[in-house]
Design a protein around this motif. Structure first.
Motif, mmCIF file in Angstrom:
data_model
loop_
_atom_site.group_PDB
_atom_site.id
_atom_site.type_symbol
_atom_site.label_atom_id
_atom_site.label_comp_id
_atom_site.label_asym_id
_atom_site.label_seq_id
_atom_site.Cartn_x
_atom_site.Cartn_y
_atom_site.Cartn_z
ATOM 1 N N GLN A 193 11.076 8.595 5.800
ATOM 2 C CA GLN A 193 10.640 7.345 5.189
ATOM 3 C C GLN A 193 9.232 6.991 5.605
ATOM 4 O OE1 GLN A 193 11.990 4.921 3.120
ATOM 5 N NE2 GLN A 193 13.399 6.549 2.558
ATOM 6 N N GLN A 217 5.941 8.220 7.958
ATOM 7 C CA GLN A 217 5.286 9.195 8.818
ATOM 8 C C GLN A 217 4.655 8.523 10.031
ATOM 9 O OE1 GLN A 217 4.613 12.821 8.200
ATOM 10 N NE2 GLN A 217 6.556 12.404 7.206
ATOM 11 N N LEU A 218 4.424 7.274 9.904
ATOM 12 C CA LEU A 218 3.738 6.607 11.000
ATOM 13 C C LEU A 218 4.278 5.200 11.127
ATOM 14 C CD1 LEU A 218 1.339 7.343 12.861
ATOM 15 C CD2 LEU A 218 -0.044 5.907 11.410
ATOM 16 N N ARG A 252 2.526 -7.871 19.633
ATOM 17 C CA ARG A 252 3.347 -7.956 18.419
ATOM 18 C C ARG A 252 4.395 -6.873 18.496
ATOM 19 N NH1 ARG A 252 -1.177 -8.908 15.107
ATOM 20 N NH2 ARG A 252 -1.234 -6.732 14.492
ATOM 21 N N PHE A 307 -1.516 3.044 4.847
ATOM 22 C CA PHE A 307 -1.162 2.538 6.173
ATOM 23 C C PHE A 307 -1.527 3.562 7.243
ATOM 24 C CE2 PHE A 307 1.383 -0.242 3.529
ATOM 25 C CZ PHE A 307 1.243 -1.452 4.173
ATOM 26 N N LEU A 308 -1.432 4.836 6.863
ATOM 27 C CA LEU A 308 -1.767 5.905 7.791
ATOM 28 C C LEU A 308 -3.272 5.884 8.052
ATOM 29 C CD1 LEU A 308 0.076 8.227 8.892
ATOM 30 C CD2 LEU A 308 -1.032 9.679 7.205
ATOM 31 N N ASP A 344 13.498 -8.530 6.914
ATOM 32 C CA ASP A 344 12.122 -8.354 7.385
ATOM 33 C C ASP A 344 11.182 -9.322 6.676
ATOM 34 O OD1 ASP A 344 10.041 -6.520 8.762
ATOM 35 O OD2 ASP A 344 9.376 -6.665 6.682
ATOM 36 N N THR A 397 10.289 0.182 11.383
ATOM 37 C CA THR A 397 10.538 -0.134 12.786
ATOM 38 C C THR A 397 11.640 -1.177 12.908
ATOM 39 O OG1 THR A 397 8.166 0.173 13.097
ATOM 40 C CG2 THR A 397 9.398 -0.725 14.939
ATOM 41 N N ARG A 398 11.617 -2.135 11.996
ATOM 42 C CA ARG A 398 12.624 -3.191 12.055
ATOM 43 C C ARG A 398 14.013 -2.626 11.750
ATOM 44 N NH1 ARG A 398 11.442 -8.232 12.953
ATOM 45 N NH2 ARG A 398 9.545 -8.178 11.706
ATOM 46 N N GLY A 421 5.508 -0.547 1.412
ATOM 47 C CA GLY A 421 5.002 0.573 2.199
ATOM 48 C C GLY A 421 4.696 0.283 3.653
ATOM 49 N N ASP A 422 4.880 -0.938 4.107
ATOM 50 C CA ASP A 422 4.506 -1.286 5.478
ATOM 51 C C ASP A 422 5.487 -0.657 6.472
ATOM 52 O OD1 ASP A 422 3.843 -2.413 7.882
ATOM 53 O OD2 ASP A 422 3.728 -4.468 7.134
ATOM 54 N N PRO A 423 4.994 0.255 7.317
ATOM 55 C CA PRO A 423 5.898 0.952 8.238
ATOM 56 C C PRO A 423 6.562 0.016 9.247
ATOM 57 C CG PRO A 423 3.599 1.583 8.606
ATOM 58 C CD PRO A 423 3.604 0.688 7.427
ATOM 59 N N GLU A 424 6.010 -1.162 9.395
ATOM 60 C CA GLU A 424 6.630 -2.149 10.274
ATOM 61 C C GLU A 424 8.087 -2.383 9.865
ATOM 62 O OE1 GLU A 424 4.705 -3.532 12.749
ATOM 63 O OE2 GLU A 424 6.450 -4.599 13.506
ATOM 64 N N ILE A 425 8.351 -2.271 8.578
ATOM 65 C CA ILE A 425 9.714 -2.492 8.086
ATOM 66 C C ILE A 425 10.640 -1.393 8.603
ATOM 67 C CG2 ILE A 425 11.160 -2.811 6.047
ATOM 68 C CD1 ILE A 425 8.647 -3.641 4.519
ATOM 69 N N GLY A 448 0.830 -1.187 0.000
ATOM 70 C CA GLY A 448 0.000 0.000 0.000
ATOM 71 C C GLY A 448 0.863 1.234 0.000
ATOM 72 N N LEU A 449 0.196 2.350 -0.216
ATOM 73 C CA LEU A 449 0.913 3.609 -0.124
ATOM 74 C C LEU A 449 0.993 4.015 1.342
ATOM 75 C CD1 LEU A 449 -0.846 5.417 -3.071
ATOM 76 C CD2 LEU A 449 1.446 4.388 -3.040
ATOM 77 N N ARG A 450 1.888 4.946 1.586
ATOM 78 C CA ARG A 450 2.039 5.411 2.947
ATOM 79 C C ARG A 450 0.689 5.848 3.518
ATOM 80 N NH1 ARG A 450 4.763 10.760 3.006
ATOM 81 N NH2 ARG A 450 6.738 9.758 2.479
ATOM 82 N N PRO A 473 -4.282 1.742 9.703
ATOM 83 C CA PRO A 473 -3.041 1.057 10.099
ATOM 84 C C PRO A 473 -3.258 -0.425 10.418
ATOM 85 C CG PRO A 473 -3.707 2.679 11.754
ATOM 86 C CD PRO A 473 -4.580 2.883 10.564
ATOM 87 N N LEU A 523 3.616 2.292 12.827
ATOM 88 C CA LEU A 523 2.756 1.551 13.739
ATOM 89 C C LEU A 523 3.217 0.128 13.906
ATOM 90 C CD1 LEU A 523 -0.282 3.356 12.583
ATOM 91 C CD2 LEU A 523 0.035 2.804 14.969
ATOM 92 N N GLY A 524 4.265 -0.035 14.665
ATOM 93 C CA GLY A 524 4.739 -1.381 14.911
ATOM 94 C C GLY A 524 3.982 -2.052 16.026
ATOM 95 N N ARG A 541 -0.471 -8.543 5.986
ATOM 96 C CA ARG A 541 0.994 -8.625 6.022
ATOM 97 C C ARG A 541 1.390 -8.469 7.478
ATOM 98 N NH1 ARG A 541 5.979 -6.185 5.978
ATOM 99 N NH2 ARG A 541 7.396 -6.981 4.389
ATOM 100 N N ASN A 568 8.518 -5.468 17.938
ATOM 101 C CA ASN A 568 9.535 -5.456 16.896
ATOM 102 C C ASN A 568 10.723 -4.736 17.521
ATOM 103 O OD1 ASN A 568 10.990 -5.177 14.535
ATOM 104 N ND2 ASN A 568 9.220 -4.560 13.320
#
Lengths: 1040, 479
Positions: B15, B17-18, A905, A800-801, A1035, B273-274, B267-271, A795-797, A804, B20-21, A814, A907
């Motif tokens: 990279q 903005q959010l 969860r 996710f914003l 990842d 965070t990692r 695009g997953d912000p979890e990445i 997805g685009l940023r 989320p 969310l991990g 994912r 990280n």
């Protein structure tokens, strides 16, 4: 009708949460904290009070109070720190103006099959997509297209089996060209994965979280416990798609089901996964109650989706569960002893049966040898009866105060509970009119609470008596105590007199070889030697039965009048570590005396002794056989056969145990505990359902047999009328696939929970579950067949914003892999994973200090496996509650202290350290590197760039299931070259040697050996190990 | 070679903005956004979203920033250390009054056991005249810096439940520990080390084990991280055998390069965070051993504490605690499990004091000299006290929850104060009882939190460290 631009207010969605969170604490179900006699959770009461005037918010006191500026009037009061936001106020006003209708809380109304919406563009999926698409359309959201087939294959593998796909499987799908063919192949892949034994392991772990499974008892000592039969039962249940309703009934009351076999008993391990406190000085009843609270909590979270904990102490502040109703459910579970039974694998059961059959056959032969064996046994019984002393049971009144606790039972016996020391010296006394004592008797008795039923407290259910002593203190008529007299015993007689043997490993001293303590026949208990002991242990298969031992004094004890009798049990044959299962104590005992003129030379089997009370004519076949067995042992001429049967028993397998519920003859009475304090019982209650849930019916097992309450309760939990049960479990399955449940709080479907994102979908799945005969696999199949599941997850940023948690399902799931998957996938990539199913827990390598003080409370056993079991799947890793296996714990595997239906969860850097540096992850990198070199063999140094690129692609694909793109390959090739250069031999011999040593420690073998045996160059393997370690740390490798 | 932290953060913000991990982030975000001032709320809010451990302000200005708990596992005897009871001496060998024992439950002994007089002499120390036993000669020297509470009381009389009570405010497993609440509320001052660190020393491990530093239902990253004063300071911190630091760095660079590329694609912000987690892991690989290297300390400092580099000892742990506070670690718990004197009371207390007294006093003195005591709170105490009655012959005491002693030192507290009292026999609290919940409320207060407002929604309920109890002990606070 809603006004323009405003949606109609939905009570459950818009209002209930506000009232519940902001008002119910003082104006809710709990009478004891209710203020101003106002309750807002019941519409009529709120209207009668004037708090709400339906249709007119201006006349409603509640609105006036919420909007008041006066700190004395405003609601909620400022000191609560809560306030109603303007938006919430607006909704409340609108709701009142619209008539203030209260709807029943959605979760407490049983689900019905909803109409499946007919949405355009969703025809290619299944019913799930119709529900999902409706919400997406109404929110004007664009959904992603389907994920590519390889991504889907990986997702399916990880979700259904917890393991990534193999290269062979990926190849199969790479080759599937036509779309039609692909769809078909995916269908058959789903079948294949649902049927694979790994499915059960993956989904058993999911249930074991809720079942708070662990291989140790918890609290301070946190001793190991055996309960892996339960774990394996869950795996098996998942694999054979055991209907969920039956699955639950077995776990709550399997032992009470008609015809219950070993499996049904094992299933009650669910109830026994509660922690038990074995620290010295723990009050057994206090911690039994803690265990009961834990069971209630687990059932609430895992099955009912209702939080119960609050109602332990008082009526729930938010949900309609009263204090009393909590204990009505508690009552259903308050009927069992905390048992620990012997369990058999099918092979062991066969082996045992063979022994029993063979022994029976040999006995039949003996019976044939006599004219009338029945008459022989009868006449033998007559003789025994005639010469048997009459025993008087002594009611002990004084037992020691110490860490071990003694419970006096109604039959005059004493049960040892709580802490079990490895060395014990305890005195038991009473004051009695003595008269003449010609012999003293000690019974070692069974009890459901003892391991394997007893009579001992050791893990074998056996005990050992190092020394038995007795003193008599005469008491004058005026109450003064005379001089204590030590009684000298000259003869000890028991039904069992094992040959002398050394102690089993668990009872040995720290220096096991220097330990010269032994166990053996009855005489060892009075020989004045603390190194010798009489034991009830005659080997596996026959040791868990009542036993007794008789002590004959040199001269009869004679006291006219009263005296204090003190019996001293010295039991010093346990091991060195009282923080481990090393006790060798008798668990339940009873003292008796006799004044019989003569005491026979032998005594008979305790089982047969109990037959003496029954007329032979009334004996069952089994009892006749028991009597014959005892009889034949006394016959000199049968000594050969007797010896044969004895040696048969020596082939009995050593078996495991399982914690279970053992129903008592009569359930305990249950009381409401004021403030949840077990020392403050108030009114007595009977088993019943809370009013806000479906009713619990009376039921019978048969015409004249009422159904035990616990079984009735179990069936009630999974009754079709239950509003929450089916919803809760489908929601948790959904959560496992998408990371977020349709209800975000799987443990709580009560008033405080956020409403479901897709209420109709939740109901659809719940009804599907029940209509399919509670088939969990049916739900799995529905979910993985939906387009929602199969979507592309990128997805685009902004996406996710915007969402989320992906609750609207525009994207595919994912998610970071769960702890077990992370480790299993690494081992699998390294070619190390051992797919053996079931059995005792395993011990992969772990730093030794973890299991030693001061990291661990006491020294713990961790026998690192070295023959392949260390590479078993993570569901089998031994789990100490106090020292959870770090590579799993760091990835959020639950500790098992309480039911967990939603894992954290995280990280974190500690996870990075595990994947970079932990032994098995490093081994996996090495394993993968050698796989790469084996798969693509070639000369070293490799002068074919294409070869190295192929190798990179191969390793990358094993870990992520996809081929890397050119840039990704380039990054890794660059790293490879840099590493190969770094390993180039040094010019100086010292530096060269140093490098070789580093290679040796990195690879585990010297470069020379590696070359000789595997034909692999160490530098090349080392460089590839770095590449593989890099890929294993990506990842994407740990994402599903 | 290591990118500067600022660069790290800038990259991060660009990279992603959010970040969310974590499930809890949304609520964290909402809370912190509400808490920060308007001028910089945007950047701060985003910062918290990316890094849930970013520093956050408490409810009101804090008196202290750091906490060091010296947890004396097992239950130290107040009668041999802080609570001087001459009457107990006089009544030694007699039975306690029957009415005292009404409803009293004990762990090991028959409650109706004879009273046992104190084993050590007491004297007054410092200007404050604090009364301490002769077994604490070092602590006596810093008596004027202490705030001694003689009127502690708790609910549990078995070790594991009572330790949980002290560490988490609940006797049950599964609740977040005080340190977890703290990092949840305040974030972390360090980007190179965990915000919450735990040490163990003594004969055994603590009875409640990792339950003492569990994050409970809070996100896992708020768990305490165990450090060891010998060997690898943190589990899996060492680079695997044969692998050089350079290779580790190269590996990490490649991992992060590939992860960033992946972030661009999916695009997953979890990445993101990692990526950050790997950077911090790498930094920890050098910063943790550096922080733990006592060989850096001057000889006189080692001497002050009685520390010996490379050894596992309470003294080392005390000195390490100071070093970690200097490096921005917020909360440090030192467990020393060896105070369960059912027997061998006199020799046991003597030995424990030899092992701990000097280092405890040194810690207070050292922090004070450095001006760090003003913003650091040192707390000494166990999970419960011991009975005035004897266990066994004449040299042991059983568990006792009704009354026990603790001391604290640090910013915001009145120093040189002895607070609260027990009855003549030290059986029950006399004046000014301080329940464990009250202690927690007070500690949170010093850290700038209203204990009623530091909450976390779990299972439909707002939980807090003090459950539904706790009163700040205003009497021991500086005005």
């Amino acid at each position: 009708m809603a006004k323009d631009g405003q949606d109609a207010i939905d009570f459950n969605r818009d209002i209930r949460g506000v009232l519940s969170d902001k008002c119910f604490l003082c104006h809710g179900p709990d009478e004891s904290t209710r203020e101003a006699d106002l309750r807002l959770d019941v519409r009529e009461d709120a209207i009668d009070f004037g708090a709400i005037q339906p249709g007119d918010a201006n006349l409603s006191e509640i609105i006036a109070r919420i909007q008041s500026d006066d700190p004395d009037l405003v609601m909620p009061p400022p000191e609560t720190g809560k306030s109603v936001t303007p938006n919430e106020q607006r909704r409340l006003i609108q709701w009142i103006n619209q008539g203030a209708s209260y709807d029943e809380h959605w979760a407490f109304v049983p689900p019905v099959h909803p109409t499946i919406p007919d949405t355009e563009n969703a025809s290619d999926g299944n019913a799930i997509d119709q529900f999902v698409q409706t919400r997406l359309v109404s929110q004007r959201r664009q959904r992603n297209g389907p994920a590519d087939v390889i991504t889907l294959v990986r997702r399916l593998h990880l979700d259904l089996t917890g393991l990534p796909p193999t290269i062979e499987c990926l190849d199969r799908f790479d080759a599937a060209v036509s779309a039609a063919n692909q769809a078909e192949q995916i269908e058959s892949l789903i079948d294949e994965l649902l049927e694979s034994p790994q499915f059960g392991e993956r989904w058993a772990r999911w249930w074991l979280d809720a079942a708070r499974y662990a291989d140790s008892a918890g609290y301070e000592k946190d001793m190991p416990r055996q309960t892996f039969f339960y774990r394996d039962w869950v795996i098996d249940s998942m694999n054979r798609d055991y209907p969920y309703d039956q699955f639950i009934i077995d776990q709550i009351a399997g032992d009470l089901r008609p015809g219950a076999g070993q499996a049904e008993h094992v299933a009650t391990g669910f109830l026994r996964n509660s922690m038990t406190n074995e620290e010295g000085g723990a009050d057994p009843e206090q911690f039994r109650i803690e265990g009961m609270f834990d069971r209630m909590d687990a059932i609430g979270k895992a099955i009912l989706g209702v939080t119960t904990q609050c109602a332990q102490c008082h009526t729930h502040k938010y949900d309609p569960l009263s204090h009393r109703e909590y204990y009505q459910m508690f009552a259903a579970l308050n009927d069992f002893d905390e048992g620990c039974i012997t369990v058999y694998t099918p092979e062991q059961a066969d082996q045992r049966q063979r022994i029993l059959n063979r022994a029976a056959a040999l006995e039949t032969e003996l019976k044939m040898q006599t004219k009338d064996w029945i008459a022989d046994v009868e006449s033998w019984i007559d003789t025994v009866s005639a010469t048997r002393p009459h025993w008087r049971t002594l009611q002990i009144t004084e037992a020691p105060y110490e860490g071990q606790k003694y419970r006096f039972l109604d039959d005059g016996s004493i049960l040892s509970e709580s802490y079990a020391p490895t060395k014990s010296d305890a005195k038991f006394s009473l004051i009695t009119d003595v008269g003449t004592i010609t012999a003293v008797r000690l019974d070692a008795l069974k009890h459901p609470q003892l391991p394997r039923g007893g009579p001992g407290r050791s893990i074998d259910g056996t005990g050992a008596l190092s020394e038995f002593k007795m003193t008599v203190t005469p008491i004058d008529s005026d109450g003064t105590y005379g001089k204590p007299i030590d009684i000298k015993f000259v003869r000890a007689i028991s039904e069992i007199n094992p040959e002398q043997r050394d102690l089993k490993p668990q009872y040995r001293a720290k220096d096991a070889l220097a330990d010269d303590r032994v166990v053996g026949p009855a005489s060892y208990a009075i020989d004045g030697d603390l190194k010798t002991a009489w034991t009830t242990d005659i080997g596996p298969g026959r040791s868990n039965t009542n036993r007794h031992i008789i002590f004959v004094p040199e001269t009869p004890v004679q006291v006219d009048g009263r005296a204090k009798l003190t019996f001293n049990l010295i039991q010093k044959h346990g091991g060195w570590n009282s923080d481990d299962n090393q006790n060798f104590l008798i668990g339940r005992y009873r003292f008796g005396t006799t004044d019989a003129k003569s005491i026979p030379e032998t005594t008979i089997d305790s089982q047969v002794e109990s037959l003496l009370e029954i007329r032979c004519a009334d004996w069952t076949d089994r009892q006749w056989n028991d009597a014959f067995t005892a009889y034949r042992m006394t016959r000199e001429q049968w000594s050969e056969t007797n010896a044969d049967i004895e040696s048969l028993w020596k082939t009995h397998p050593e078996t495991a145990t399982q914690l279970v519920a053992v129903a008592r003859e009569k359930p305990r009475p249950t009381y409401v505990f004021a403030r949840g304090d077990f020392l403050s019982p108030t009114e007595e209650v009977q088993t019943d359902a809370p009013e806000f849930l479906h009713p619990m019916m009376e039921d019978r097992l048969s015409a004249n047999q009422p159904m035990p309450d616990r079984l009735r309760f179990a069936r009630w939990l999974v009754d079709r009328d239950s509003p929450t049960t089916a919803r809760v479990i489908v929601n948790r399955i959904w959560q496992a696939y998408f990371g977020r449940g349709l209800v975000k709080t799987p443990e709580d479907f009560g008033f405080q929970s956020a409403p479901p994102s897709h209420p109709d979908l939740l109901d659809y799945l719940a009804v599907e579950l029940m209509d399919s005969g509670w088939s969990l696999k049916h739900i799995h199949r529905l979910i993985v067949s939906s387009n929602a599941y199969r979507r592309d997850s990128s997805g685009l940023r902004e996406d996710f914003l915007d969402d989320p948690e992906n609750q609207w399902l525009a994207r595919g799931p994912r998610l970071p892999m769960e702890a077990e998957m992370v480790r299993d996938a690494a081992l699998m990539a390294g070619g190390l994973l051992n797919l053996k199913i079931g059995g005792p827990s395993v011990y992969p390598p772990a730093p030794e200090f973890l299991f030693l003080p001061p990291t661990s409370y006491g020294p713990k056993i961790w026998r690192t496996d070295q023959s392949g079991d260390e590479y078993r799947r993570s569901v089998y890793v031994h789990h100490y509650r106090s020292i959870p296996y770090p590579p799993l714990q760091i990835f959020d595997a639950p500790k098992g202290d309480a039911a967990c239906v939603r894992r954290n969860r995280s990280n974190t850097p500690l996870q990075a350290l595990v994947m970079l540096n932990e032994t098995q992850f490093v081994e996996s990198a090495r394993g993968l590197a050698s796989r790469v070199l084996r798969e693509f063999p070639g000369e070293f140094p490799c002068d074919d760039p294409a070869m190295d690129r192929q190798r990179v692609r191969y390793a990358f694909r094993i870990c992520t299931s996809r081929y890397p793109d050119e840039d990704e390959v380039a990054v890794l090739i660059e790293l490879l070259q840099s590493r190969l250069e770094a390993w180039l031999p040094e010019a100086s011999p010292d530096a060269r040697k140093q490098k070789e040593q580093r290679l040796t420690s990195m690879l585990g073998v010297s470069p020379r050996v590696l070359k000789q045996i595997a034909g692999i160059d160490a530098r090349e393997l080392a460089a590839w190990m770095t590449i593989c370690r890099t890929i294993l740390n990506l990842d994407e490798t740990v994402t599903k | 070679m290591i990118p500067h932290q600022v660069t790290q953060r800038r990259w991060f913000l660009q990279q992603c903005q959010l970040g969310l991990g974590h499930i809890a982030l949304t609520s964290l975000l909402a809370k912190s956004a509400a808490a920060v001032s308007k001028s910089d709320s945007n950047s701060e809010a985003v910062d918290h979203a990316v890094n849930p451990m970013a520093p956050k302000p408490p409810h009101f200005p804090a008196k202290i920033k750091n906490v060091i708990v010296l947890f004396m596992g097992g239950g130290p005897s107040q009668f041999e250390l802080f609570d001087h009871k001459p009457a107990l001496q006089k009544l030694d060998g007699t039975l306690p009054p029957a009415e005292l024992l009404d409803g009293y439950r004990s762990a090991f002994i028959n409650p109706n056991s004879k009273l046992l007089g104190p084993k050590f002499k007491f004297a007054r120390h410092g200007q404050s005249g604090a009364e301490l036993s002769e077994s604490l000669p070092h602590l006596a020297k810093v008596a004027d810096d202490l705030c001694i509470i003689k009127s502690m009381t708790t609910d549990a009389f078995n070790h594991a439940p009572a330790q949980l009570m002290m560490s988490t405010g609940s006797q049950q497993f599964g609740r977040p520990s005080m340190g977890s609440w703290l990092t949840y509320g305040l974030g972390s001052e360090t980007e190179d080390l965990p915000a919450y660190v735990v040490f163990n020393s003594g004969k055994k491990g603590p009875s409640a084990g990792a339950g003492n530093w569990s994050s409970g239902f809070l996100p896992t990253l708020h768990s305490g991280v165990e450090f060891r004063s010998s060997g690898d300071p943190v589990l899996y911190l060492s680079t695997p055998p044969g692998i050089s630091d350079l290779e580790q760095r190269q590996t990490l660079d490649a991992v992060n390069t590939l992860n960033r590329r992946r972030l661009d694609v999916v695009g997953d912000p979890e990445i993101a965070t990692r990526v950050n987690a790997y950077e911090m892991a790498f930094r920890m690989q050098s910063s943790a051993p550096e922080a733990m290297n006592l060989a850096d300390e001057p000889e006189h400092m080692l001497k002050l504490y009685g520390a010996e580099p490379g050894k596992m000892s309470f003294a080392n742990n005390c000195l390490l605690a100071r070093r970690l506070v200097q490096r921005g670690v917020r909360f440090i718990q030192l467990f020393h499990e060896s105070w369960d004197q059912h027997g061998g009371l006199e020799s046991g207390i003597r030995q424990n004091c030899l092992d701990t007294d000097q280092a405890c006093a040194a810690l207070v003195q050292d922090l004070k000299q450095r001006g760090m005591l003003d913003e650091t709170l040192v707390i000494w105490g166990g999970e419960f006290g011991r009975t005035p009655m004897v266990q066994g012959g004449n040299d042991g005491r059983d568990h006792h929850p009704n009354s026990f002693s603790m001391w604290m030192a640090g910013g915001g507290l009145k120093s040189g104060l002895t607070y609260g009292s027990t009855d003549e026999l030290g059986f029950n609290v006399g004046e000014n009882p301080v329940h464990v919940h009250d202690l927690h409320a007070t500690i949170l207060h010093l850290l700038g939190f209203d204990h009623k407002r530091l909450t976390y929604r779990f299972q439909g309920r707002d939980y807090r460290l003090t459950d539904v109890h706790g009163e700040v002990v205003q009497d021991i606070l500086h005005a």
